[in-house]
Write a protein that holds these residues in place. Structure first.
Motif, PDB file in Angstrom:
ATOM      1  N   TYR A 244       0.851  -1.182   0.000  1.00 33.74           N
ATOM      2  CA  TYR A 244       0.000   0.000   0.000  1.00 33.74           C
ATOM      3  C   TYR A 244       0.888   1.235   0.000  1.00 33.74           C
ATOM      4  N   GLY A 245       0.327   2.345  -0.436  1.00 32.78           N
ATOM      5  CA  GLY A 245       1.107   3.576  -0.474  1.00 32.78           C
ATOM      6  C   GLY A 245       0.195   4.772  -0.596  1.00 32.78           C
ATOM      7  N   HIS A 246       0.714   5.906  -0.158  1.00 36.14           N
ATOM      8  CA  HIS A 246      -0.038   7.158  -0.190  1.00 36.14           C
ATOM      9  C   HIS A 246       0.530   8.079  -1.255  1.00 36.14           C
ATOM     10  N   SER A 247      -0.335   8.665  -2.076  1.00 36.31           N
ATOM     11  CA  SER A 247       0.060   9.643  -3.084  1.00 36.31           C
ATOM     12  C   SER A 247       1.057   9.000  -4.057  1.00 36.31           C
ATOM     13  N   ALA A 248       2.276   9.527  -4.172  1.00 34.40           N
ATOM     14  CA  ALA A 248       3.262   8.884  -5.043  1.00 34.40           C
ATOM     15  C   ALA A 248       3.527   7.447  -4.616  1.00 34.40           C
ATOM     16  N   GLY A 249       3.330   7.162  -3.322  1.00 31.39           N
ATOM     17  CA  GLY A 249       3.458   5.788  -2.853  1.00 31.39           C
ATOM     18  C   GLY A 249       2.329   4.910  -3.359  1.00 31.39           C
ATOM     19  N   GLY A 250       1.121   5.481  -3.543  1.00 29.03           N
ATOM     20  CA  GLY A 250       0.029   4.728  -4.141  1.00 29.03           C
ATOM     21  C   GLY A 250       0.299   4.419  -5.599  1.00 29.03           C
ATOM     22  N   THR A 251       0.866   5.398  -6.311  1.00 26.19           N
ATOM     23  CA  THR A 251       1.316   5.156  -7.679  1.00 26.19           C
ATOM     24  C   THR A 251       2.301   3.999  -7.700  1.00 26.19           C
ATOM     25  N   THR A 252       3.262   4.043  -6.774  1.00 25.30           N
ATOM     26  CA  THR A 252       4.298   3.015  -6.701  1.00 25.30           C
ATOM     27  C   THR A 252       3.708   1.647  -6.407  1.00 25.30           C
ATOM     28  N   ALA A 253       2.793   1.575  -5.429  1.00 26.34           N
ATOM     29  CA  ALA A 253       2.204   0.285  -5.064  1.00 26.34           C
ATOM     30  C   ALA A 253       1.462  -0.333  -6.240  1.00 26.34           C
ATOM     31  N   SER A 254       0.705   0.480  -6.967  1.00 23.79           N
ATOM     32  CA  SER A 254      -0.068  -0.036  -8.105  1.00 23.79           C
ATOM     33  C   SER A 254       0.847  -0.586  -9.187  1.00 23.79           C
ATOM     34  N   VAL A 267      -3.043  -1.516  -2.392  1.00 21.79           N
ATOM     35  CA  VAL A 267      -3.947  -0.409  -2.097  1.00 21.79           C
ATOM     36  C   VAL A 267      -3.262   0.884  -2.507  1.00 21.79           C
ATOM     37  N   ASN A 268      -3.966   1.660  -3.315  1.00 25.34           N
ATOM     38  CA  ASN A 268      -3.485   2.969  -3.765  1.00 25.34           C
ATOM     39  C   ASN A 268      -4.288   4.035  -3.040  1.00 25.34           C
ATOM     40  N   LEU A 269      -3.637   4.716  -2.096  1.00 29.44           N
ATOM     41  CA  LEU A 269      -4.270   5.796  -1.345  1.00 29.44           C
ATOM     42  C   LEU A 269      -4.007   7.114  -2.077  1.00 29.44           C
ATOM     43  N   GLU A 270      -4.814   7.373  -3.070  1.00 35.74           N
ATOM     44  CA  GLU A 270      -4.851   8.645  -3.804  1.00 35.74           C
ATOM     45  C   GLU A 270      -3.547   8.959  -4.534  1.00 35.74           C
ATOM     46  N   GLY A 271      -3.070   7.988  -5.310  1.00 36.82           N
ATOM     47  CA  GLY A 271      -1.906   8.214  -6.162  1.00 36.82           C
ATOM     48  C   GLY A 271      -2.302   8.252  -7.633  1.00 36.82           C
ATOM     49  N   HIS A 272      -1.737   9.176  -8.391  1.00 35.53           N
ATOM     50  CA  HIS A 272      -1.993   9.245  -9.830  1.00 35.53           C
ATOM     51  C   HIS A 272      -1.532   7.959 -10.517  1.00 35.53           C
ATOM     52  N   LEU A 273      -2.173   7.641 -11.639  1.00 32.15           N
ATOM     53  CA  LEU A 273      -1.789   6.469 -12.429  1.00 32.15           C
ATOM     54  C   LEU A 273      -1.423   6.886 -13.852  1.00 32.15           C
ATOM     55  N   ASP A 274      -0.836   8.076 -13.956  1.00 32.70           N
ATOM     56  CA  ASP A 274      -0.342   8.530 -15.249  1.00 32.70           C
ATOM     57  C   ASP A 274       0.922   9.357 -15.047  1.00 32.70           C
ATOM     58  N   THR A 302     -10.419  10.638  -1.887  1.00 40.70           N
ATOM     59  CA  THR A 302     -11.236  11.565  -1.107  1.00 40.70           C
ATOM     60  C   THR A 302     -12.005  12.468  -2.054  1.00 40.70           C
ATOM     61  N   ASP A 303     -13.047  13.123  -1.517  1.00 43.47           N
ATOM     62  CA  ASP A 303     -13.810  14.052  -2.343  1.00 43.47           C
ATOM     63  C   ASP A 303     -13.185  15.437  -2.398  1.00 43.47           C
ATOM     64  N   GLY A 304     -12.097  15.634  -1.660  1.00 43.24           N
ATOM     65  CA  GLY A 304     -11.485  16.953  -1.607  1.00 43.24           C
ATOM     66  C   GLY A 304     -10.184  17.083  -2.375  1.00 43.24           C
ATOM     67  N   TYR A 305      -9.814  16.042  -3.128  1.00 41.72           N
ATOM     68  CA  TYR A 305      -8.513  16.089  -3.817  1.00 41.72           C
ATOM     69  C   TYR A 305      -8.653  15.496  -5.214  1.00 41.72           C
ATOM     70  N   LEU A 306      -9.613  15.988  -5.951  1.00 40.73           N
ATOM     71  CA  LEU A 306      -9.881  15.465  -7.283  1.00 40.73           C
ATOM     72  C   LEU A 306      -9.343  16.420  -8.341  1.00 40.73           C
ATOM     73  N   ASP A 307      -8.720  15.868  -9.372  1.00 41.39           N
ATOM     74  CA  ASP A 307      -8.366  16.652 -10.542  1.00 41.39           C
ATOM     75  C   ASP A 307      -8.510  15.754 -11.765  1.00 41.39           C
ATOM     76  N   ASP A 308      -8.269  16.302 -12.942  1.00 42.46           N
ATOM     77  CA  ASP A 308      -8.469  15.533 -14.170  1.00 42.46           C
ATOM     78  C   ASP A 308      -7.556  14.316 -14.243  1.00 42.46           C
ATOM     79  N   ARG A 309      -6.372  14.407 -13.647  1.00 42.71           N
ATOM     80  CA  ARG A 309      -5.458  13.259 -13.678  1.00 42.71           C
ATOM     81  C   ARG A 309      -6.053  12.077 -12.931  1.00 42.71           C
ATOM     82  N   TYR A 310      -6.615  12.330 -11.744  1.00 39.00           N
ATOM     83  CA  TYR A 310      -7.242  11.242 -10.994  1.00 39.00           C
ATOM     84  C   TYR A 310      -8.428  10.681 -11.754  1.00 39.00           C
ATOM     85  N   ARG A 311      -9.309  11.569 -12.219  1.00 41.21           N
ATOM     86  CA  ARG A 311     -10.524  11.102 -12.879  1.00 41.21           C
ATOM     87  C   ARG A 311     -10.194  10.245 -14.101  1.00 41.21           C
TER      88      ARG A 311
END
Length: 388
Positions: A244-254, A267-274, A302-311
């Motif tokens: 599991y990882g948070h942010s860039a760590g979530g990217t890494t875990a995935s 588990v990806n805790l809010e990490g970009h996948l691009d 979370t609902d407070g940290y959304l941008d086009d990259r996440y979507r």
């Protein structure tokens, strides 16, 4: 901002204590909820087959420091670990808390005073346990997600938390050296640096897994051969590995699960996948999001940290079918997954930071709600996916 951080390095390395403040406040970490007591140890791992990529360590072997939290057989007589050592805390308080997270208190906090619920060097509880790797958010030290690691260990997992030296605020090595952030430019606005950063993290992850295999086979991967907790090697079940990882760590875990068949679930805790081409705009998908993966992946946002990259990148990942699941936490934002959730609430109560700054970091959700939600989401996922 990043240039300011790097420019402070020399001065901070000369410091050994946080400047004196009146009655400094310690952060508070919530107690683990599982049935087991928790032990902890630190490993210094050196990859002599790889040179460090970042400017402050060119030509030197890649060095990593990991914390290992595990179910303990007994904790009597073993000291409670601090969240941060005094030297690491001194740097964190001046570097990360001032520049990395400007919402945090600038004074009045004794970052070295926070105690954990883990006991240094305690003997491991007999029995093979699933192993979880943790990769940090960009700029954050592994110590800022101690409470979740402890809770997972109390539930029966061995949790190996990695720093990625050179791109985190501070990493203290066993000999007392403190290495601070050394990225040449800010990866949030320089896509090439972000790409390089993820590549380094993926290689770090593979190396740590290799060293865990050495440990499970009865070897001692610590660079100085320091004594290991009794029965720790026999507690690792490397047939069951999650990450599991948070942010860039979530990217890494995935992406690490996509790359390495040893990882069974992530588990990806809010990490970009691009790989972004410009800040906030979608870019080239990582292979895991482009191709999908044949093992369970849990995307938690979370609902407070959304941008086009996440979507865009998360939608691409979810399009590959039921192996990937998604959950969104309401009234929350990016650092709700870290120890900042309970700690900033304590700081607000002590009038060391305003409520609006707490909300900027973790959202409106209170720690009494967010902490158990995050713990249960991550813990239940791994209990389900890594059971025999």
């Amino acid at each position: 901002m990043l240039r300011k951080i790097i420019g402070m390095t020399a001065a901070l390395l000369a410091m050994s204590t946080v400047p004196a403040v009146a009655e400094p406040e310690a952060g508070l970490l919530p107690a683990p909820t599982g049935p087991h007591k928790v032990g902890v140890t630190t490993l210094h791992l050196v990859d002599h087959q790889r040179t460090d990529p970042w400017p402050d360590a060119v030509g030197k072997p890649r060095e990593l420091v990991v914390s290992v939290h595990y179910p303990a057989r007994s904790v009597r007589g073993y000291p409670v670990a601090p969240q941060m050592t005094p030297q690491a805390a001194a740097v964190f308080g001046q570097l990360d808390a001032v520049y990395g997270h400007p919402e945090l208190p600038k004074s009045g906090v004794d970052w070295a005073a926070t105690k954990t619920h883990s006991h240094v060097g305690a003997p491991a509880l007999p029995g093979r346990r699933p192993v979880l790797l943790y990769s940090t958010g960009g700029g954050d030290p592994r110590t800022i997600n101690t409470a979740l690691a402890e809770d997972l260990a109390s539930r029966g997992f061995v949790v190996v938390s990695m720093d990625h030296p050179g791109e985190t605020s501070e990493v203290e090595f066993p000999d007392g050296r403190v290495r601070t952030i050394a990225l040449p430019e800010d990866p949030r606005v320089k896509p090439a640096i972000f790409r390089d950063m993820i590549a380094v993290r993926l290689t770090d992850t593979k190396f740590v897994l290799d060293q865990l295999e050495v440990l499970a086979a009865g070897g001692n991967p610590d660079a100085a051969g320091r004594e290991l907790p009794r029965d720790l090697a026999r507690s690792l079940d490397l047939r069951r590995i999650g990450m599991y990882g948070h942010s860039a760590g979530g990217t890494t875990a995935s992406q690490a699960m996509y790359d390495d068949p040893r990882i069974d679930a992530a588990v990806n805790l809010e990490g970009h996948l691009d790989y972004a081409v410009e800040p906030g705009k979608p870019g080239e998908l990582l292979p895991v999001a482009r191709d999908g993966v044949d093992r369970p992946l849990f995307l938690v946002g979370t609902d407070g940290y959304l941008d086009d990259r996440y979507r865009t990148s998360w939608a691409a990942m979810l399009s590959h079918g039921p192996r990937t699941r998604h959950h969104q936490i309401s009234h929350a934002t990016h650092w709700v997954f870290t120890d900042f959730a309970p700690m900033t609430e304590a700081f607000v109560n002590a009038r060391l930071m305003p409520e609006q700054d707490r909300v900027k970091l973790v959202g409106e959700i209170r720690a009494e709600r967010s902490v158990p939600v995050v713990r249960d989401l991550v813990g239940a996922f791994f209990q389900r996916t890594l059971r025999r």
